[in-house]
Design a protein around this motif. Structure first.
Motif, PDB file in Angstrom:
ATOM      1  N   PHE A  68      -2.467  10.676  10.613  1.00 12.52           N
ATOM      2  CA  PHE A  68      -1.666  10.001  11.633  1.00 12.52           C
ATOM      3  C   PHE A  68      -0.693  10.981  12.298  1.00 12.52           C
ATOM      4  O   PHE A  68      -0.503  10.958  13.516  1.00 12.52           O
ATOM      5  N   ARG A  69      -0.064  11.835  11.503  1.00 12.29           N
ATOM      6  CA  ARG A  69       0.865  12.814  12.068  1.00 12.29           C
ATOM      7  C   ARG A  69       0.136  13.778  13.008  1.00 12.29           C
ATOM      8  O   ARG A  69       0.633  14.106  14.092  1.00 12.29           O
ATOM      9  N   SER A  70      -1.038  14.222  12.593  1.00 12.93           N
ATOM     10  CA  SER A  70      -1.821  15.135  13.431  1.00 12.93           C
ATOM     11  C   SER A  70      -2.221  14.464  14.737  1.00 12.93           C
ATOM     12  O   SER A  70      -2.214  15.093  15.804  1.00 12.93           O
ATOM     13  N   PHE A  71      -2.555  13.182  14.660  1.00 14.99           N
ATOM     14  CA  PHE A  71      -2.942  12.441  15.864  1.00 14.99           C
ATOM     15  C   PHE A  71      -1.793  12.425  16.868  1.00 14.99           C
ATOM     16  O   PHE A  71      -1.996  12.653  18.067  1.00 14.99           O
ATOM     17  N   GLN A  72      -0.585  12.152  16.395  1.00 18.96           N
ATOM     18  CA  GLN A  72       0.553  12.084  17.300  1.00 18.96           C
ATOM     19  C   GLN A  72       0.912  13.458  17.871  1.00 18.96           C
ATOM     20  O   GLN A  72       1.424  13.555  18.985  1.00 18.96           O
ATOM     21  N   GLU A  73       0.637  14.509  17.118  1.00 17.06           N
ATOM     22  CA  GLU A  73       0.855  15.859  17.649  1.00 17.06           C
ATOM     23  C   GLU A  73      -0.166  16.193  18.730  1.00 17.06           C
ATOM     24  O   GLU A  73       0.154  16.840  19.732  1.00 17.06           O
ATOM     25  N   LEU A  74      -1.406  15.743  18.534  1.00 23.17           N
ATOM     26  CA  LEU A  74      -2.457  15.993  19.517  1.00 23.17           C
ATOM     27  C   LEU A  74      -2.254  15.185  20.788  1.00 23.17           C
ATOM     28  O   LEU A  74      -2.567  15.645  21.890  1.00 23.17           O
ATOM     29  N   PHE A  75      -1.741  13.973  20.639  1.00 20.89           N
ATOM     30  CA  PHE A  75      -1.571  13.068  21.780  1.00 20.89           C
ATOM     31  C   PHE A  75      -0.115  12.599  21.831  1.00 20.89           C
ATOM     32  O   PHE A  75       0.211  11.472  21.438  1.00 20.89           O
ATOM     33  N   PRO A  76       0.769  13.461  22.312  1.00 20.54           N
ATOM     34  CA  PRO A  76       2.205  13.180  22.251  1.00 20.54           C
ATOM     35  C   PRO A  76       2.664  11.984  23.074  1.00 20.54           C
ATOM     36  O   PRO A  76       3.752  11.462  22.838  1.00 20.54           O
ATOM     37  N   PHE A  99       0.829  -1.202   0.000  1.00 13.71           N
ATOM     38  CA  PHE A  99       0.000   0.000   0.000  1.00 13.71           C
ATOM     39  C   PHE A  99       0.866   1.256   0.000  1.00 13.71           C
ATOM     40  O   PHE A  99       1.806   1.380   0.777  1.00 13.71           O
ATOM     41  N   ASN A 100       0.538   2.201  -0.858  1.00 12.99           N
ATOM     42  CA  ASN A 100       1.138   3.528  -0.848  1.00 12.99           C
ATOM     43  C   ASN A 100       0.053   4.489  -0.387  1.00 12.99           C
ATOM     44  O   ASN A 100      -0.773   4.938  -1.186  1.00 12.99           O
ATOM     45  N   LEU A 101       0.029   4.785   0.899  1.00 10.53           N
ATOM     46  CA  LEU A 101      -1.058   5.562   1.472  1.00 10.53           C
ATOM     47  C   LEU A 101      -1.048   6.996   0.959  1.00 10.53           C
ATOM     48  O   LEU A 101       0.015   7.607   0.827  1.00 10.53           O
ATOM     49  N   PRO A 102      -2.219   7.564   0.690  1.00 12.83           N
ATOM     50  CA  PRO A 102      -2.286   8.963   0.238  1.00 12.83           C
ATOM     51  C   PRO A 102      -1.874   9.908   1.352  1.00 12.83           C
ATOM     52  O   PRO A 102      -1.961   9.582   2.537  1.00 12.83           O
ATOM     53  N   ASP A 103      -1.434  11.106   0.970  1.00 16.56           N
ATOM     54  CA  ASP A 103      -0.988  12.095   1.950  1.00 16.56           C
ATOM     55  C   ASP A 103      -2.091  12.446   2.944  1.00 16.56           C
ATOM     56  O   ASP A 103      -1.811  12.718   4.116  1.00 16.56           O
ATOM     57  N   SER A 104      -3.333  12.447   2.493  1.00 13.95           N
ATOM     58  CA  SER A 104      -4.437  12.793   3.381  1.00 13.95           C
ATOM     59  C   SER A 104      -4.518  11.842   4.569  1.00 13.95           C
ATOM     60  O   SER A 104      -4.903  12.242   5.674  1.00 13.95           O
ATOM     61  N   VAL A 105      -4.135  10.582   4.359  1.00 12.76           N
ATOM     62  CA  VAL A 105      -4.173   9.589   5.434  1.00 12.76           C
ATOM     63  C   VAL A 105      -2.951   9.729   6.341  1.00 12.76           C
ATOM     64  O   VAL A 105      -3.073   9.755   7.574  1.00 12.76           O
ATOM     65  N   THR A 106      -1.767   9.804   5.749  1.00 10.58           N
ATOM     66  CA  THR A 106      -0.554   9.923   6.564  1.00 10.58           C
ATOM     67  C   THR A 106      -0.570  11.213   7.387  1.00 10.58           C
ATOM     68  O   THR A 106      -0.085  11.235   8.525  1.00 10.58           O
ATOM     69  N   ASN A 107      -1.143  12.269   6.849  1.00  8.92           N
ATOM     70  CA  ASN A 107      -1.228  13.526   7.595  1.00  8.92           C
ATOM     71  C   ASN A 107      -2.150  13.395   8.808  1.00  8.92           C
ATOM     72  O   ASN A 107      -1.925  14.050   9.839  1.00  8.92           O
ATOM     73  N   LYS A 145     -10.195   6.974  15.777  1.00 12.64           N
ATOM     74  CA  LYS A 145     -11.413   6.977  14.958  1.00 12.64           C
ATOM     75  C   LYS A 145     -11.909   8.403  14.754  1.00 12.64           C
ATOM     76  O   LYS A 145     -12.278   8.793  13.633  1.00 12.64           O
ATOM     77  N   GLU A 146     -11.916   9.198  15.822  1.00 14.72           N
ATOM     78  CA  GLU A 146     -12.369  10.590  15.723  1.00 14.72           C
ATOM     79  C   GLU A 146     -11.479  11.395  14.797  1.00 14.72           C
ATOM     80  O   GLU A 146     -11.945  12.307  14.099  1.00 14.72           O
ATOM     81  N   GLN A 147     -10.200  11.055  14.750  1.00 14.44           N
ATOM     82  CA  GLN A 147      -9.273  11.763  13.874  1.00 14.44           C
ATOM     83  C   GLN A 147      -9.639  11.576  12.403  1.00 14.44           C
ATOM     84  O   GLN A 147      -9.457  12.467  11.574  1.00 14.44           O
ATOM     85  N   PHE A 148     -10.169  10.386  12.065  1.00 14.41           N
ATOM     86  CA  PHE A 148     -10.489  10.070  10.672  1.00 14.41           C
ATOM     87  C   PHE A 148     -11.971  10.303  10.344  1.00 14.41           C
ATOM     88  O   PHE A 148     -12.349  10.276   9.185  1.00 14.41           O
ATOM     89  N   ALA A 149     -12.791  10.509  11.377  1.00 14.51           N
ATOM     90  CA  ALA A 149     -14.229  10.661  11.130  1.00 14.51           C
ATOM     91  C   ALA A 149     -14.532  11.964  10.397  1.00 14.51           C
ATOM     92  O   ALA A 149     -13.814  12.945  10.518  1.00 14.51           O
TER      93      ALA A 149
END
Length: 289
Positions: free
Chosen positions: A111-119, A101-109, A285-289
């Motif tokens: 995940f990055r935002s999630f880790q910034e929100l919940f360090p 799988f080559n995930l689109p930027d919208s998906v990888t971003n 889940k909320e991050q992707f909803a």
């Protein structure tokens, strides 16, 4: 009405001047005046007596000054509380992703935002084929997975949210249709070809899905399972047959390898077992909803 307008209003009161407030906030005075004008029009009142020097609040302006001061203080307390709550979440989420799988930027971003929100949380990614991902999800080796709805929609006790639509392609070698005329190519042109799929001969769900994809077009071809993508594409490259892939799977796009988009499209989803749903899964889940 928005918090920026309220902030500018309070700043003007504090500085007793539009010009001083504009300098403090690094915004032009016309822009600041426009924000206050829009706020006054929405409230249908005059907040400032502009005939006075220095500028003064009107009686209703005084009322809103108290209201907005309390509101901004409460908002600040809520934000601080929220940030502290975010810091309470910690742990690792084990996420399975389909091999290739080559995930689109919208998906990888996301995940990055999630880790910034919940360090204090960490995301651990593993790549596996369809069967291994589903097995690991069932035995608890994975907490969640990024896969296609087709692979999880028929499983019991699995919940998922759809993230995006993904194109579906028939992939073939031009050698197969070398003698064709210029008429448009359709899936029916491949009815006599072997359809290769990735997986084990008797236990992988992709074989059943290939049958369903072809049945959508009224085709019932011979399907052969092959254990790895390299072998699938080698057979396709030599003209031994064709395959059906999603738009995220990476493969050798040699000049003689062609693809034909077919319907319906795939749907990418985030999936997890109902009984192993955790607060961290809910946050993701909320991050992707």
């Amino acid at each position: 009405m928005n918090t920026l307008q309220i902030h500018y209003f309070l700043s003007i009161v504090e500085n007793q001047s539009f010009s001083k407030a504009s300098a403090v906030n690094y915004v032009s005075q016309p822009t600041l005046s426009k924000h206050i004008k829009n706020l006054e029009e929405e409230l249908q009142i005059r907040l400032f007596d502009r005939t006075k020097n220095p500028i003064e609040l009107t009686p209703m302006g005084m009322v809103y000054h108290k209201l907005f001061t309390d509101f901004m203080a409460d908002l600040s307390r809520i934000k601080n509380y929220t940030q502290k709550q975010k810091g309470l979440y910690e742990g690792t989420i084990r996420i399975g992703i389909l091999t290739g799988f080559n995930l689109p930027d919208s998906v990888t971003n996301k995940f990055r935002s999630f880790q910034e929100l919940f360090p204090k949380t960490s995301l651990s990614f593993e790549n596996h084929n369809v069967k291994d991902i589903l097995d690991r999800l069932k035995n608890g080796s994975l907490d969640t997975c990024l896969t296609l709805v087709d692979f999880v929609s028929q499983l019991k006790n699995v919940e998922y949210i759809v993230i995006s639509d993904i194109p579906k392609y028939l992939v073939y070698s031009e050698k197969i249709l070398a003698k064709r005329d210029d008429t448009p190519i359709s899936l029916a042109d491949f009815k006599d070809e072997v359809f290769f799929c990735l997986g084990e001969e008797h236990s992988d769900p992709t074989k059943r899905l290939i049958l369903e994809y072809c049945k959508y077009y009224g085709l019932y071809p011979t399907i052969k399972s092959i254990p790895n993508m390299e072998s699938v594409m080698s057979n396709v490259s030599f003209g031994n047959g064709v395959t059906i892939l999603d738009g995220l799977t990476q493969y050798n796009e040699a000049p003689h390898i062609k693809k034909l988009e077919i319907q319906p499209c795939h749907k990418l989803c985030l999936a997890w077992l109902s009984e192993r749903r955790t607060p961290l899964i809910d946050l993701l889940k909320e991050q992707f909803a």
